[in-house]
Design a protein around this motif. Structure first.
Motif, short mmCIF file in Angstrom:
data_model
loop_
_atom_site.label_atom_id
_atom_site.label_comp_id
_atom_site.label_asym_id
_atom_site.label_seq_id
_atom_site.Cartn_x
_atom_site.Cartn_y
_atom_site.Cartn_z
N GLY A 1 0.82 -1.22 0.00
CA GLY A 1 0.00 0.00 0.00
C GLY A 1 0.84 1.25 0.00
N CYS A 2 0.31 2.28 -0.63
CA CYS A 2 1.02 3.55 -0.73
C CYS A 2 1.31 4.11 0.66
CB CYS A 2 0.15 4.53 -1.52
SG CYS A 2 0.76 6.22 -1.48
N VAL A 3 2.56 4.51 0.85
CA VAL A 3 2.97 5.05 2.15
C VAL A 3 2.35 6.43 2.39
CG1 VAL A 3 5.04 6.24 1.32
CG2 VAL A 3 5.01 5.29 3.63
N TYR A 4 1.90 7.07 1.33
CA TYR A 4 1.47 8.46 1.43
C TYR A 4 -0.06 8.61 1.50
CZ TYR A 4 1.16 13.41 0.26
OH TYR A 4 0.85 14.74 0.28
N LYS A 5 -0.74 8.19 0.49
CA LYS A 5 -2.22 8.12 0.45
C LYS A 5 -2.93 9.47 0.60
CE LYS A 5 -2.93 3.45 2.37
NZ LYS A 5 -1.70 3.19 3.13
N LYS A 6 -2.27 10.57 0.39
CA LYS A 6 -2.93 11.87 0.62
C LYS A 6 -3.25 12.64 -0.66
CE LYS A 6 -0.66 12.44 5.04
NZ LYS A 6 0.65 12.91 5.52
N CYS A 7 -2.85 12.14 -1.81
CA CYS A 7 -3.12 12.88 -3.05
C CYS A 7 -4.64 12.96 -3.22
CB CYS A 7 -2.48 12.16 -4.23
SG CYS A 7 -0.70 11.99 -4.09
N THR A 8 -5.13 14.16 -3.44
CA THR A 8 -6.58 14.38 -3.43
C THR A 8 -7.30 13.79 -4.64
OG1 THR A 8 -6.10 16.55 -4.39
CG2 THR A 8 -6.58 16.48 -2.02
N PHE A 9 -6.56 13.44 -5.69
CA PHE A 9 -7.16 12.94 -6.92
C PHE A 9 -7.13 11.42 -7.01
CE2 PHE A 9 -2.69 13.66 -7.37
CZ PHE A 9 -2.24 12.49 -7.95
N CYS A 10 -6.57 10.76 -6.01
CA CYS A 10 -6.24 9.33 -6.14
C CYS A 10 -7.16 8.45 -5.31
CB CYS A 10 -4.79 9.13 -5.68
SG CYS A 10 -4.30 7.40 -5.60
N ASP A 11 -7.58 7.34 -5.93
CA ASP A 11 -8.26 6.31 -5.14
C ASP A 11 -7.72 4.92 -5.44
OD1 ASP A 11 -9.31 5.67 -7.62
OD2 ASP A 11 -11.41 5.84 -7.03
N TYR A 12 -6.69 4.85 -6.28
CA TYR A 12 -6.22 3.52 -6.67
C TYR A 12 -5.26 2.89 -5.67
CZ TYR A 12 -2.89 6.66 -9.00
OH TYR A 12 -2.01 7.66 -9.28
N TYR A 13 -4.89 3.63 -4.61
CA TYR A 13 -4.03 3.02 -3.60
C TYR A 13 -4.77 1.92 -2.83
CZ TYR A 13 -6.39 6.57 -0.83
OH TYR A 13 -7.34 7.38 -0.26
N ALA B 1 7.96 5.70 -8.26
CA ALA B 1 8.21 5.99 -6.84
C ALA B 1 7.74 7.40 -6.50
CB ALA B 1 9.69 5.84 -6.50
N HIS B 2 7.21 7.53 -5.31
CA HIS B 2 6.89 8.87 -4.78
C HIS B 2 8.22 9.57 -4.45
CE1 HIS B 2 5.48 12.01 -2.05
NE2 HIS B 2 4.26 11.79 -2.51
N TYR B 3 8.19 10.89 -4.48
CA TYR B 3 9.39 11.68 -4.21
C TYR B 3 9.96 11.40 -2.81
CZ TYR B 3 12.51 15.70 -4.59
OH TYR B 3 13.63 16.50 -4.67
S1 SF4 Z 1 -1.10 9.17 -6.40
FE1 SF4 Z 1 0.44 7.69 -5.77
S2 SF4 Z 1 1.47 8.68 -4.02
FE2 SF4 Z 1 -0.50 9.75 -4.31
S3 SF4 Z 1 -1.91 8.69 -2.92
FE3 SF4 Z 1 -2.11 7.74 -4.96
S4 SF4 Z 1 -0.73 5.96 -4.89
FE4 SF4 Z 1 -0.14 7.33 -3.20
#
Ligand code: SF4
Length: 235
Positions: free
Chosen positions: A26-38, A101-103
């Motif tokens: 699972g994504c360590v970050y999970k805070k991107c407002t546009f994302c749900d695929y994590y 990879a995330h930054y």
């Molecule tokens: S875009 Fe990538 S880094 Fe951001 S929450 Fe989704 S899986 Fe995580």
């Protein structure tokens, strides 16, 4: 959640390669407002390995080039999966491997390149835009660095996200042109409707399609995903 047949595909146009969608913890970050695929993740490393091994068994080395994505960062894949990627790539004479990879993981990339000694790694960053204010206040990407050159330093390729309210012809054009200067290849993802709080903005998408898509659609260094299924993986 994708079934395994939706986790392997072949990209035949522009930089032809095979692509696999693997599953990590699972994504360590999970805070991107546009994302749900994590949500495509599992905390059981053995289960992930079982699935990933099956997916990797479909790789045929059609082009000697494999893209590995996992709804997060490569560093979230289990150790056995990483070893299986190496084994399969050696067996199938795959030379180039793309990882995302995330930054946040930038300082681990050098060691990953060393670990994959003998292969050419192409590290792809989820950047979304160079516009710091938009990226961090709207998209909440979690990249504190502002200097494009520093951001690009550890990465070979980058993802951009277009089609969100607030973006303009100028901002998208600037992202593409700067992206092509600083990265070998870029991938433009058009915002699709999903369960996140960000919705596609039709006017912004129309601007891209009318004014920018015709310019870059045949550029071999630019992938354009109008649907997030255009690479043939995902659900
Ligand atoms: S875009 Fe990538 S880094 Fe951001 S929450 Fe989704 S899986 Fe995580």
């Amino acid at each position: 959640m994708p079934k395994f047949m939706e986790r392997y595909s072949v990209i035949k146009e522009k930089n032809p390669r095979e692509i696999v969608l693997l599953r990590g913890k699972g994504c360590v970050y999970k805070k991107c407002t546009f994302c749900d695929y994590y949500t495509d993740s599992c905390s059981d490393a053995d289960e992930n390995f079982r699935l990933n091994k099956e997916v990797l068994s479909h790789v045929r080395s059609l082009y000697g080039d494999l893209e590995v994505i996992n709804s997060g960062s490569v560093f979230e894949l289990d150790k056995n999966t990483i070893e299986e990627i190496k084994r399969i790539c050696r067996e199938k004479n795959i030379v180039i491997i793309h990882f995302e990879a995330h930054y946040l993981y930038k300082d681990r990339i050098k060691a990953l390149r060393e670990e994959f000694d003998g292969f050419i790694l192409k590290m792809k960053l989820g950047l979304e835009t160079f516009d710091y204010d938009f990226r961090e206040n709207v998209l909440k990407k979690g990249i504190e660095e502002k200097d494009p050159k520093i951001i690009a330093k550890q990465f070979d390729e980058a993802n951009f996200l277009f089609g969100v309210t607030g973006q303009t012809y100028e901002s998208m054009k600037n992202d593409i042109e700067l992206g092509l200067k600083l990265f070998e290849r870029i991938c433009i993802n058009i915002m699709c409707d999903n369960t996140s709080q960000i919705k596609p903005d039709k006017a912004v998408i129309d601007t891209f399609m009318e004014k920018l898509y015709p310019i870059y659609k045949d550029n071999a260094r630019v992938d354009i995903l109008i649907s997030n299924l255009d690479f043939g993986v995902g659900d």
